[in-house]
Design a protein around this motif. Structure first.
Motif, PDB file in Angstrom:
ATOM      1  N   ALA A  67       1.502  10.451 -12.458  1.00 24.57           N
ATOM      2  CA  ALA A  67       0.718  11.426 -13.227  1.00 24.57           C
ATOM      3  C   ALA A  67       1.446  11.817 -14.507  1.00 24.57           C
ATOM      4  O   ALA A  67       0.832  11.930 -15.581  1.00 24.57           O
ATOM      5  CB  ALA A  67       0.433  12.657 -12.376  1.00 24.57           C
ATOM      6  N   ALA A  68       2.757  12.019 -14.413  1.00 22.80           N
ATOM      7  CA  ALA A  68       3.534  12.422 -15.588  1.00 22.80           C
ATOM      8  C   ALA A  68       3.552  11.327 -16.648  1.00 22.80           C
ATOM      9  O   ALA A  68       3.415  11.603 -17.851  1.00 22.80           O
ATOM     10  CB  ALA A  68       4.964  12.768 -15.170  1.00 22.80           C
ATOM     11  N   VAL A  69       3.691  10.078 -16.225  1.00 22.53           N
ATOM     12  CA  VAL A  69       3.713   8.958 -17.172  1.00 22.53           C
ATOM     13  C   VAL A  69       2.361   8.826 -17.870  1.00 22.53           C
ATOM     14  O   VAL A  69       2.294   8.626 -19.091  1.00 22.53           O
ATOM     15  CB  VAL A  69       4.078   7.645 -16.440  1.00 22.53           C
ATOM     16  N   LEU A  70       1.270   8.940 -17.103  1.00 22.75           N
ATOM     17  CA  LEU A  70      -0.067   8.847 -17.703  1.00 22.75           C
ATOM     18  C   LEU A  70      -0.335  10.020 -18.647  1.00 22.75           C
ATOM     19  O   LEU A  70      -1.063   9.882 -19.636  1.00 22.75           O
ATOM     20  CB  LEU A  70      -1.129   8.801 -16.598  1.00 22.75           C
ATOM     21  N   TRP A  71       0.225  11.167 -18.340  1.00 24.36           N
ATOM     22  CA  TRP A  71       0.069  12.335 -19.206  1.00 24.36           C
ATOM     23  C   TRP A  71       0.829  12.149 -20.521  1.00 24.36           C
ATOM     24  O   TRP A  71       0.312  12.449 -21.592  1.00 24.36           O
ATOM     25  CB  TRP A  71       0.587  13.571 -18.470  1.00 24.36           C
TER      26      TRP A  71
ATOM     27  N   PHE B 178       0.815  -1.204   0.000  1.00 27.12           N
ATOM     28  CA  PHE B 178       0.000   0.000   0.000  1.00 27.12           C
ATOM     29  C   PHE B 178       0.855   1.264   0.000  1.00 27.12           C
ATOM     30  O   PHE B 178       0.432   2.307  -0.505  1.00 27.12           O
ATOM     31  CB  PHE B 178      -0.929  -0.004   1.218  1.00 27.12           C
ATOM     32  N   TYR B 179       2.059   1.182   0.567  1.00 25.99           N
ATOM     33  CA  TYR B 179       2.980   2.323   0.560  1.00 25.99           C
ATOM     34  C   TYR B 179       3.227   2.794  -0.867  1.00 25.99           C
ATOM     35  O   TYR B 179       3.186   3.990  -1.164  1.00 25.99           O
ATOM     36  CB  TYR B 179       4.292   1.910   1.228  1.00 25.99           C
ATOM     37  N   GLY B 180       3.476   1.832  -1.764  1.00 26.13           N
ATOM     38  CA  GLY B 180       3.725   2.204  -3.153  1.00 26.13           C
ATOM     39  C   GLY B 180       2.459   2.422  -3.947  1.00 26.13           C
ATOM     40  O   GLY B 180       2.320   3.421  -4.664  1.00 26.13           O
ATOM     41  N   VAL B 181       1.479   1.510  -3.802  1.00 24.25           N
ATOM     42  CA  VAL B 181       0.244   1.599  -4.589  1.00 24.25           C
ATOM     43  C   VAL B 181      -0.565   2.836  -4.184  1.00 24.25           C
ATOM     44  O   VAL B 181      -1.127   3.528  -5.041  1.00 24.25           O
ATOM     45  CB  VAL B 181      -0.601   0.323  -4.404  1.00 24.25           C
ATOM     46  N   GLY B 182      -0.632   3.118  -2.885  1.00 23.01           N
ATOM     47  CA  GLY B 182      -1.402   4.279  -2.427  1.00 23.01           C
ATOM     48  C   GLY B 182      -0.912   5.569  -3.041  1.00 23.01           C
ATOM     49  O   GLY B 182      -1.694   6.453  -3.404  1.00 23.01           O
ATOM     50  N   ALA B 183       0.403   5.690  -3.186  1.00 20.04           N
ATOM     51  CA  ALA B 183       0.965   6.894  -3.801  1.00 20.04           C
ATOM     52  C   ALA B 183       0.659   6.954  -5.291  1.00 20.04           C
ATOM     53  O   ALA B 183       0.300   8.010  -5.834  1.00 20.04           O
ATOM     54  CB  ALA B 183       2.471   6.931  -3.570  1.00 20.04           C
ATOM     55  N   ALA B 184       0.776   5.801  -5.977  1.00 16.50           N
ATOM     56  CA  ALA B 184       0.477   5.773  -7.411  1.00 16.50           C
ATOM     57  C   ALA B 184      -0.987   6.092  -7.673  1.00 16.50           C
ATOM     58  O   ALA B 184      -1.328   6.751  -8.666  1.00 16.50           O
ATOM     59  CB  ALA B 184       0.832   4.402  -7.993  1.00 16.50           C
TER      60      ALA B 184
END
Length: 400
Positions: free
Chosen positions: A368-372, A128-134
């Motif tokens: 966000a940058a990758v999805l953009w 969750f540490y990583g997924v929550g941030a993503a």
């Protein structure tokens, strides 16, 4: 299929640019890989069904969002149910709703089995540490797309959006009165009724605001199952907003009032909902499993989703019949602006819980940058990469 059911689904279905099973298949897939909670899920539906495939019109989507915001229950599940109703009526709503919820339900039951068998899930915090941030980056992009597409240059809608976002951030909840008020305001401003028009335009401006064992019935306590059904049906009937809004309500009942779970178990239940795809409200299935095994999970999940199903399909015919009237269109536009504002505010609220240090902040920004930049990268790939980062990084910083 009965004649009644056939007559109920055929007229609208004849004009559908897709088959019922295509939509069911899409929702089954979304329920399987749709990470990010309600904010991201409604964004996926808009992107895939309105923009890319053009199965659903802009107007039908907005009507679905309006019903989902005005009626109690989980936002994404209600929107999915309404979209199933658009061309295939009650049969479509039922099959689409089941397809959307079933994958995440099976996942939380499987995780619940592991949780009970091994006395907790230590790796969950790291994932969750990583997924929550993503997830913050994913829902931020979804909120931006919804905002840019639906608000446009309308100053009134932007004002409603801003107020709704601020109220959501300050109160950390979604307020039903704000959605209703926004709808009424835009209705009175754009299409004032005759009694208001007699007072001139100024009158409108003045109104502004273990697999086999888990199926065994002998270990089930019927009285406790009945209590689970009653409580979760109540929760599903009276909690408005996105699935995240139900969390504090569940805490007061599940932990404080009934003492079914302790604080640690409840936090783990919410984490399970966040790291699995599909609606966040599926956490009720995990809670039900911890309280009364498999049948507790079935009863808790069914009791939670049944009210939102009924409260979506009952008003749906009215929206389909009268939704094109100018007053209804104005009302729906106001509710939609308030809903998108609440979604944008939710990005901040959720971010406060998930962004805990510079590493999680970096994960959110990069997501966000990758999805953009790379619009065709599927979100599950990003979620999997973030989970791997969490599994590696979190244990290291936890011991620093």
């Amino acid at each position: 299929m009965s004649d009644a059911t056939t007559s109920e689904t055929t007229p609208a279905a004849s004009s559908a640019p897709y088959t019922l099973w295509q939509l069911v298949g899409y929702m089954l897939g979304l329920g399987t890989w749709g990470f990010g909670g309600p904010v991201a899920l409604v964004g996926y539906m808009y992107r895939d069904l309105v923009e890319k495939r053009r199965w659903i019109t802009e107007g039908d989507y907005k009507e679905g969002m309006a019903i989902a915001q005005l009626m109690p229950g989980p936002l994404a599940a209600q929107l999915a149910i309404y979209l199933g109703f658009v061309h295939y009526r009650v049969l479509g709503a039922t099959l689409v709703g089941l397809a959307f919820v079933l994958p995440s339900f099976l996942m939380v039951v499987a995780i619940g089995m592991a949780y009970v068998s091994y006395g907790g899930i230590g790796w969950m915090q790291s994932v969750f540490y990583g997924v929550g941030a993503a997830v913050i980056g994913i829902i931020a992009m979804s909120a931006w797309k919804l905002t840019s597409k639906n608000i446009g240059r309308d100053k009134l809608l932007w004002a409603i959006f801003a107020v709704s976002a601020i109220v959501t951030i300050v109160t950390q909840s979604e307020e039903i009165w704000l959605f209703i008020g926004a709808g009424v305001l835009v209705w009175l401003w754009r299409v004032p009724p005759a009694w208001l028009q007699r007072g001139g335009r100024g009158g409108a401006q003045a109104v502004a605001a273990p697999l086999l064992a888990m199926f065994a019935l002998e270990a089930v306590d019927p009285a406790k199952l009945a209590k689970i059904a009653t409580y979760f049906a109540y929760a599903g009937s009276f909690v408005f907003g996105s699935g995240l809004a139900i969390v504090p309500f569940l805490y007061s009942g599940v932990v404080k009032e009934y003492a079914w779970l302790n604080d640690r178990q409840f936090v783990d239940a919410v984490a399970v909902a966040m790291i699995t795809p599909g609606p966040v409200v599926i956490t009720t299935g995990f809670i039900g499993f911890l309280v009364q095994g498999f049948w507790g999970a079935v009863v808790a999940a069914a009791a939670t989703f049944l009210p939102c199903y009924l409260l979506t399909i009952i008003p749906a015919p009215y929206f389909k019949k009268h939704g094109k009237r100018p007053a209804i269109v104005a009302f729906v536009d106001g509710v939609t602006a308030a809903a998108i504002g609440a979604i944008a505010g939710a990005v901040v609220v959720i971010g406060q819980r998930s962004i805990t240090d510079w590493i999680t902040a970096l994960i959110a920004i990069v997501t966000a940058a990758v999805l953009w930049r790379f619009k065709k990268i599927p979100e599950p790939v990003i979620v999997a990469a973030s989970a791997a980062i969490g599994l590696v990084v979190h244990p290291l910083i936890a011991h620093v």
